[in-house]
Design an enzyme around this catalytic site. Structure first.
Site, PDB file in Angstrom:
ATOM      1  N   GLU A 273      -3.910  17.828 -12.866  1.00 38.41           N
ATOM      2  CA  GLU A 273      -4.200  18.086 -14.270  1.00 38.41           C
ATOM      3  C   GLU A 273      -5.662  18.419 -14.518  1.00 38.41           C
ATOM      4  OE1 GLU A 273      -2.190  15.437 -16.956  1.00 38.41           O
ATOM      5  OE2 GLU A 273      -3.164  16.334 -18.691  1.00 38.41           O
TER       6      GLU A 273
ATOM      7  N   LYS B 286       3.317  11.842 -11.328  1.00 37.17           N
ATOM      8  CA  LYS B 286       2.530  10.879 -12.111  1.00 37.17           C
ATOM      9  C   LYS B 286       3.367   9.631 -12.363  1.00 37.17           C
ATOM     10  CE  LYS B 286       0.499  13.816 -15.414  1.00 37.17           C
ATOM     11  NZ  LYS B 286      -0.046  13.796 -16.785  1.00 37.17           N
TER      12      LYS B 286
ATOM     13  N   HIS C  38       1.735  17.504 -28.000  1.00 35.21           N
ATOM     14  CA  HIS C  38       1.546  16.083 -27.688  1.00 35.21           C
ATOM     15  C   HIS C  38       0.373  15.434 -28.416  1.00 35.21           C
ATOM     16  CE1 HIS C  38       4.676  16.715 -24.817  1.00 35.21           C
ATOM     17  NE2 HIS C  38       4.608  15.482 -24.351  1.00 35.21           N
TER      18      HIS C  38
ATOM     19  N   ASN D  65       0.916  19.620 -22.446  1.00 33.05           N
ATOM     20  CA  ASN D  65       0.650  18.754 -23.600  1.00 33.05           C
ATOM     21  C   ASN D  65       0.889  19.449 -24.932  1.00 33.05           C
ATOM     22  OD1 ASN D  65      -0.099  16.547 -22.032  1.00 33.05           O
ATOM     23  ND2 ASN D  65      -2.168  17.346 -21.772  1.00 33.05           N
TER      24      ASN D  65
ATOM     25  N   GLU E 127      11.386  18.460 -24.854  1.00 34.07           N
ATOM     26  CA  GLU E 127      10.528  18.850 -23.719  1.00 34.07           C
ATOM     27  C   GLU E 127      11.052  20.137 -23.069  1.00 34.07           C
ATOM     28  OE1 GLU E 127       7.719  17.266 -23.205  1.00 34.07           O
ATOM     29  OE2 GLU E 127       7.992  15.175 -23.825  1.00 34.07           O
TER      30      GLU E 127
ATOM     31  N   HIS F 105       1.699  12.356 -30.228  1.00 38.36           N
ATOM     32  CA  HIS F 105       1.297  10.984 -29.917  1.00 38.36           C
ATOM     33  C   HIS F 105       0.794  10.263 -31.153  1.00 38.36           C
ATOM     34  CE1 HIS F 105       0.743  11.780 -25.352  1.00 38.36           C
ATOM     35  NE2 HIS F 105       1.905  11.221 -25.591  1.00 38.36           N
TER      36      HIS F 105
ATOM     37  N   ARG G  67      -2.079  22.321 -16.019  1.00 38.06           N
ATOM     38  CA  ARG G  67      -1.100  21.280 -16.317  1.00 38.06           C
ATOM     39  C   ARG G  67      -1.276  20.761 -17.748  1.00 38.06           C
ATOM     40  NH1 ARG G  67       1.092  16.605 -12.156  1.00 38.06           N
ATOM     41  NH2 ARG G  67       2.516  15.605 -13.602  1.00 38.06           N
TER      42      ARG G  67
ATOM     43  N   ARG H 174       0.803  -1.245   0.000  1.00 39.11           N
ATOM     44  CA  ARG H 174       0.000   0.000   0.000  1.00 39.11           C
ATOM     45  C   ARG H 174       0.822   1.274   0.000  1.00 39.11           C
ATOM     46  NH1 ARG H 174      -2.859  -2.535   3.999  1.00 39.11           N
ATOM     47  NH2 ARG H 174      -4.604  -3.759   3.183  1.00 39.11           N
TER      48      ARG H 174
ATOM     49  N   LYS I 180       8.263  23.391 -15.093  1.00 34.27           N
ATOM     50  CA  LYS I 180       7.387  22.282 -14.693  1.00 34.27           C
ATOM     51  C   LYS I 180       6.987  22.419 -13.223  1.00 34.27           C
ATOM     52  CE  LYS I 180       5.957  17.639 -15.017  1.00 34.27           C
ATOM     53  NZ  LYS I 180       5.910  16.425 -15.793  1.00 34.27           N
TER      54      LYS I 180
ATOM     55  N   HIS J 299       9.279   9.551 -28.665  1.00 35.28           N
ATOM     56  CA  HIS J 299       8.361  10.519 -28.070  1.00 35.28           C
ATOM     57  C   HIS J 299       8.813  11.965 -28.311  1.00 35.28           C
ATOM     58  CE1 HIS J 299       5.432  12.141 -25.291  1.00 35.28           C
ATOM     59  NE2 HIS J 299       6.401  12.778 -24.655  1.00 35.28           N
TER      60      HIS J 299
HETATM   61  N1  NAD Z   1       5.261  10.620 -15.394  1.00 36.59           N
HETATM   62  C1  NAD Z   1       5.325  11.649 -16.207  1.00 36.59           C
HETATM   63  O1  NAD Z   1       4.873  12.744 -15.878  1.00 36.59           O
HETATM   64  C2  NAD Z   1       5.962  11.472 -17.538  1.00 36.59           C
HETATM   65  C3  NAD Z   1       6.240  12.588 -18.332  1.00 36.59           C
HETATM   66  C4  NAD Z   1       6.902  12.385 -19.549  1.00 36.59           C
HETATM   67  C5  NAD Z   1       7.235  11.094 -19.944  1.00 36.59           C
HETATM   68  N2  NAD Z   1       6.933  10.031 -19.147  1.00 36.59           N
HETATM   69  C6  NAD Z   1       7.295   8.665 -19.538  1.00 36.59           C
HETATM   70  O2  NAD Z   1       8.701   8.592 -19.677  1.00 36.59           O
HETATM   71  C7  NAD Z   1       9.020   7.579 -20.623  1.00 36.59           C
HETATM   72  C8  NAD Z   1      10.064   8.096 -21.568  1.00 36.59           C
HETATM   73  O3  NAD Z   1      11.223   8.398 -20.838  1.00 36.59           O
HETATM   74  P1  NAD Z   1      12.673   8.374 -21.514  1.00 36.59           P
HETATM   75  O4  NAD Z   1      12.647   9.204 -22.727  1.00 36.59           O
HETATM   76  O5  NAD Z   1      13.640   8.648 -20.458  1.00 36.59           O
HETATM   77  O6  NAD Z   1      12.776   6.870 -22.058  1.00 36.59           O
HETATM   78  P2  NAD Z   1      13.545   5.585 -21.465  1.00 36.59           P
HETATM   79  O7  NAD Z   1      13.319   5.449 -20.030  1.00 36.59           O
HETATM   80  O8  NAD Z   1      13.168   4.461 -22.338  1.00 36.59           O
HETATM   81  O9  NAD Z   1      15.081   5.957 -21.701  1.00 36.59           O
HETATM   82  C9  NAD Z   1      15.569   6.079 -23.013  1.00 36.59           C
HETATM   83  C10 NAD Z   1      16.762   5.146 -23.247  1.00 36.59           C
HETATM   84  O10 NAD Z   1      17.918   5.715 -22.636  1.00 36.59           O
HETATM   85  C11 NAD Z   1      18.522   4.768 -21.760  1.00 36.59           C
HETATM   86  N3  NAD Z   1      19.197   5.543 -20.731  1.00 36.59           N
HETATM   87  C12 NAD Z   1      18.634   6.293 -19.760  1.00 36.59           C
HETATM   88  N4  NAD Z   1      19.567   6.944 -19.070  1.00 36.59           N
HETATM   89  C13 NAD Z   1      20.760   6.596 -19.611  1.00 36.59           C
HETATM   90  C14 NAD Z   1      22.108   6.966 -19.343  1.00 36.59           C
HETATM   91  N5  NAD Z   1      22.413   7.877 -18.408  1.00 36.59           N
HETATM   92  N6  NAD Z   1      23.079   6.401 -20.081  1.00 36.59           N
HETATM   93  C15 NAD Z   1      22.773   5.524 -21.086  1.00 36.59           C
HETATM   94  N7  NAD Z   1      21.529   5.164 -21.391  1.00 36.59           N
HETATM   95  C16 NAD Z   1      20.524   5.693 -20.668  1.00 36.59           C
HETATM   96  C17 NAD Z   1      17.382   3.910 -21.317  1.00 36.59           C
HETATM   97  O11 NAD Z   1      17.815   2.696 -20.801  1.00 36.59           O
HETATM   98  C18 NAD Z   1      16.592   3.778 -22.622  1.00 36.59           C
HETATM   99  O12 NAD Z   1      17.191   2.809 -23.442  1.00 36.59           O
HETATM  100  C19 NAD Z   1       7.726   7.193 -21.302  1.00 36.59           C
HETATM  101  O13 NAD Z   1       7.297   5.944 -20.798  1.00 36.59           O
HETATM  102  C20 NAD Z   1       6.752   8.277 -20.885  1.00 36.59           C
HETATM  103  O14 NAD Z   1       5.427   7.826 -20.797  1.00 36.59           O
HETATM  104  C21 NAD Z   1       6.310  10.201 -17.975  1.00 36.59           C
HETATM  105 ZN    ZN Z   2       6.187  14.437 -23.355  1.00 40.61          ZN
END
Ligand code: NAD
Ligand code: ZN
Length: 371
Positions: free
Chosen positions: A248, A161, A259, A256, A203, A263, A252, A139, A238, A275
Site C-alpha cells: 500500500e 493484510k 472509505h 479506499n 466492495e 469510515h 493499493r 513466529r 483486487k 462497513h
Molecule cells: N484484511 C483486509 O484486507 C480487509 C479488507 C476488508 C475488510 N476487512 C475486515 O473484514 C471485516 C469485515 O468482514 P465481514 O463483512 O465479512 O464481517 P464479519 O466477519 O463480521 O461477517 C459478517 C457476519 O456474517 C456472518 N457470516 C459470515 N459468513 C456466513 C455464512 N456463510 N453464513 C452465515 N453467516 C455468516 C458472520 O459470522 C458475521 O456475523 C472487518 O473487520 C474489516 O476490517 C479486512
Molecule cells: Zn472496505
C-alpha cells in the site's frame, strides 16, 4: 525443530488430482508470493481437504466463530487430518488481542506446533484474526483463508493484510501474511444474511468503478447472478492491485474509494451503519465531490448511485451531523500529515487521489448525501 524449517512442503508436490481441482483458479502472484484463489460452490468439501493432504499437513487448527462454526466448521474438521475447531464469539467487537490470546491458548492445549496449518473459516473478522494468529504463533505457521462472507471473498481474504482492532481504532495492530490458498466456497453464501450480502456487493461495485466496466455492465443486466462470475471479476480487480502494490505505498490506496467518508459514517453512527453501507454512502459522496470539482461527468453520479441502490445499498445517511463526520474523518489513519486524502473517480476505471480538499467542500458534499 529447526528454527527455520519450512512450514509447508512446496507446491510442486501437488498431486495431479489436486492440480485438476484447482483448474481455472485465479493465482495471486508477486515477487515473493503466489497463491491460488479457488471460487467454487462446494470447495470446502471438494478442494480444501485434498489440497491440505497434498501439502502434507498432519495437524490443522480451524478457527471460526459461533455462527459459522456450527454451520460449516464441524463438517470441515471431520474431513481434515488431525484437525480441531477453535470457536470464538461472533462480531467485530471480538477482533481483539484478548480473543487472539484465547486462540493461542487453545492451540497450545491441542498440541499445535510450527507444522500446524491454520485455517480461517468465516467472514473478514475471522480471516483477519486467524491470519494474525498464523503470522505470530511460534513466529508464523502456514495459513489458508476460507472466507464465507461475500465481503471476505471479494476483499478481506485477498492481499495478505491481517490484524486486530485496538481501543484506539480499527485494524491498528497487524501484519502482512500471505495465505497458501484462498478457498471460496460460494455455496456458503446461501446462509449469509441478506444485509451482509449487500455489504459485500458494495466492495464488488467499488472494484467495478475502479477498474472494470464489464463487471458493472453485468450487474446492470443480470444483478449479482451468477455470483461465481461476479465474484471472479471482482477478485481479478483486487488481484491486479495487490500484485502491483502489496504494501500500500501507491495504487493499493485506490481500494479506499468511499472509505474516508464511509469510515466516518460507521464510526460516528456507533457502527449502526455496517462497513459496506458506509462504503456505499461514501462512494456516493466521493462521486459528488468529483462532480463538484468538475473532475467527472455529472452522469457518473447517477451511475454510481443507481448501481448501489439496485444492489439494495444506501446512498444517503440519516441522523448524523456533517460537522461530526468531518471530526470523525480526522482520526482516520488514511490521513497523512493532517492532509485529507480522498480517492475520487473521473470515470469508470479512472481513479484519482486528491489531497487539497477543504472542510467547506467536505461539508457541502456531506449535505448533498444527507437524507
Ligand atoms: N484484511 C483486509 O484486507 C480487509 C479488507 C476488508 C475488510 N476487512 C475486515 O473484514 C471485516 C469485515 O468482514 P465481514 O463483512 O465479512 O464481517 P464479519 O466477519 O463480521 O461477517 C459478517 C457476519 O456474517 C456472518 N457470516 C459470515 N459468513 C456466513 C455464512 N456463510 N453464513 C452465515 N453467516 C455468516 C458472520 O459470522 C458475521 O456475523 C472487518 O473487520 C474489516 O476490517 C479486512
Ligand atoms: Zn472496505
Amino acid at each position: 525443530m529447526e528454527e527455520n524449517a519450512p512450514a509447508a512442503p512446496p507446491t510442486e508436490q501437488l498431486s495431479e488430482e489436486v492440480a485438476k481441482l484447482l483448474a481455472g483458479h485465479i493465482t495471486i502472484q508477486g515477487a515473493e508470493f503466489a497463491y491460488p484463489v479457488v471460487i467454487q460452490p462446494g470447495a470446502l468439501t471438494n478442494v480444501l481437504p485434498d489440497f491440505v493432504r497434498a501439502r502434507g499437513f498432519k495437524r490443522c487448527a480451524v478457527i471460526s466463530n459461533t455462527t459459522v462454526g456450527p454451520l460449516y466448521g464441524e463438517s470441515l474438521v471431520a474431513q481434515l487430518p488431525g484437525a480441531f475447531l477453535i470457536t470464538v464469539p461472533d462480531g467485530e467487537q471480538h477482533k481483539t488481542l484478548d480473543t487472539v490470546r484465547t486462540i493461542y491458548d487453545q492451540m497450545f492445549a491441542a498440541g499445535a506446533d510450527r507444522a500446524t496449518l491454520v485455517i480461517g473459516l468465516g467472514g473478514g473478522v475471522i480471516g483477519d484474526m486467524a491470519g494474525f494468529v498464523a503470522a505470530t504463533f511460534m513466529r508464523g505457521v502456514a495459513y489458508i483463508q476460507a472466507p464465507t462472507s461475500l465481503l471476505a471473498m471479494v476483499d478481506a481474504s485477498l492481499g495478505g493484510k491481517v490484524g486486530v482492532d485496538m481501543p484506539q481504532g480499527k485494524n491498528l495492530v497487524g501484519a502482512f501474511k500471505d495465505p497458501l490458498a484462498v478457498i471460496e466456497d460460494t455455496a456458503t453464501l446461501k446462509t449469509l444474511p441478506e444485509v451482509e450480502f449487500q455489504c459485500g456487493m458494495a466492495e464488488a461495485i467499488k472494484h467495478g468503478f475502479l477498474a472494470d466496466a464489464t463487471l458493472l455492465d453485468h450487474l446492470r443486466k443480470h444483478g449479482p447472478e451468477p455470483i461465481d462470475d461476479v465474484l471472479r471479476q471482482a477478485v481479478l480487480v483486487k488481484k491486479h492491485v495487490v500484485e502491483q502494490d502489496r504494501l500500500e505505498s501507491g495504487m493499493r490506496a485506490y481500494l479506499n474509494l468511499g472509505h474516508t467518508f464511509g469510515h466516518a459514517i460507521e464510526q460516528a453512527s456507533g457502527y449502526s451503519y455496517k462497513h459496506g453501507q458506509g462504503v456505499a454512502i461514501g462512494m456516493a459522496a466521493a462521486v459528488h465531490l468529483a462532480a463538484r470539482r468538475g473532475l467527472c461527468d455529472p452522469g457518473l453520479v447517477e451511475d454510481v448511485e443507481v448501481t448501489l441502490i439496485e444492489a439494495g445499498l444506501p446512498v444517503r445517511y440519516a441522523d448524523l451531523n456533517p460537522g461530526d463526520l468531518w471530526e470523525a474523518m480526522g482520526t482516520d489513519k488514511k490521513w497523512r500529515d493532517g492532509q485529507a486524502r480522498f480517492v475520487l473517480i473521473k470515470a469508470v476505471g479512472e481513479p484519482v487521489i486528491v489531497s487539497d480538499v477543504t472542510r467547506d467542500e467536505v461539508i457541502a458534499v456531506l449535505e448533498e448525501v444527507r437524507e
